[in-house]
Motif scaffolding. Sequence first.
Motif, PDB file in Angstrom:
ATOM      1  N   SER A 127       1.054  -1.412  -0.018  1.00  0.00           N
ATOM      2  CA  SER A 127      -0.231  -0.002  -0.219  1.00  0.00           C
ATOM      3  C   SER A 127       1.042   1.443   0.466  1.00  0.00           C
ATOM      4  O   SER A 127       0.524   2.214  -1.011  1.00  0.00           O
ATOM      5  N   GLU A 128       1.637   1.076   0.611  1.00  0.00           N
ATOM      6  CA  GLU A 128       2.606   2.578   0.478  1.00  0.00           C
ATOM      7  C   GLU A 128       3.222   2.979  -0.652  1.00  0.00           C
ATOM      8  O   GLU A 128       3.908   3.769  -0.840  1.00  0.00           O
ATOM      9  N   THR A 129       4.116   1.812  -1.106  1.00  0.00           N
ATOM     10  CA  THR A 129       4.658   1.983  -2.212  1.00  0.00           C
ATOM     11  C   THR A 129       3.757   2.117  -3.561  1.00  0.00           C
ATOM     12  O   THR A 129       4.462   3.192  -4.800  1.00  0.00           O
ATOM     13  N   GLY A 130       2.504   1.801  -3.202  1.00  0.00           N
ATOM     14  CA  GLY A 130       1.715   1.547  -4.544  1.00  0.00           C
ATOM     15  C   GLY A 130       2.199   0.823  -5.742  1.00  0.00           C
ATOM     16  O   GLY A 130       1.898   0.205  -6.965  1.00  0.00           O
ATOM     17  N   GLN A 131       2.458  -0.795  -4.985  1.00  0.00           N
ATOM     18  CA  GLN A 131       2.366  -1.961  -5.836  1.00  0.00           C
ATOM     19  C   GLN A 131       2.257  -2.775  -5.636  1.00  0.00           C
ATOM     20  O   GLN A 131       1.101  -3.115  -4.590  1.00  0.00           O
ATOM     21  N   ARG A 132       1.864  -3.652  -6.829  1.00  0.00           N
ATOM     22  CA  ARG A 132       1.628  -5.636  -5.913  1.00  0.00           C
ATOM     23  C   ARG A 132       1.854  -6.125  -5.679  1.00  0.00           C
ATOM     24  O   ARG A 132       3.009  -5.982  -5.209  1.00  0.00           O
ATOM     25  N   PRO A 133       1.304  -6.960  -4.002  1.00  0.00           N
ATOM     26  CA  PRO A 133       2.023  -7.565  -2.794  1.00  0.00           C
ATOM     27  C   PRO A 133       2.384  -8.858  -3.929  1.00  0.00           C
ATOM     28  O   PRO A 133       3.749  -9.057  -3.712  1.00  0.00           O
TER      29      PRO A 133
END
Length: 105
Positions: free
Chosen positions: A65-71
Motif C-alpha cells: 500500500s505504501e509503495t503503490g505496488q501489488r503484493p
Amino acid sequence: LNQPLKKASEIHRQKQGIRDGKRERAEQKQKAAKAQKKLSREELRDLVFEKFELQPHWHKADLASETGQRPTDLAPVLDELCEREKFGPHKMEYKLKPQYGGGAR
C-alpha cells in the motif's frame, strides 16, 4: 397501505443515482489501477530500503500500500532483501536481512 405510492419518476431517479454511484466507483478503481506504475526491480528495491528506514518491521500488505505496488510484484524483492518473523510480537512481518542493516533494533 397507508404509505403513498412513489411516482415512476422518483423510482427512476433513485435507480439512476445508484447506477451513477456504481459507475463513479468503477472509474475510481480504474484510475487507481492506472496510477499504479509498475516499478523496475531496482527502483522497487530502493523504495523498499527507504520504507525500512522509516520503520523496521512491515506487513507485506502495508508495504504494498505504501509503495503503490501489488503484493505479487513486491514478493520477490521482499524475499531477496528481508526475512519474515515467525515468532514474537512482530510475527508475520518482514524485517531487513542483517547484511542490509536489519540488525536487532
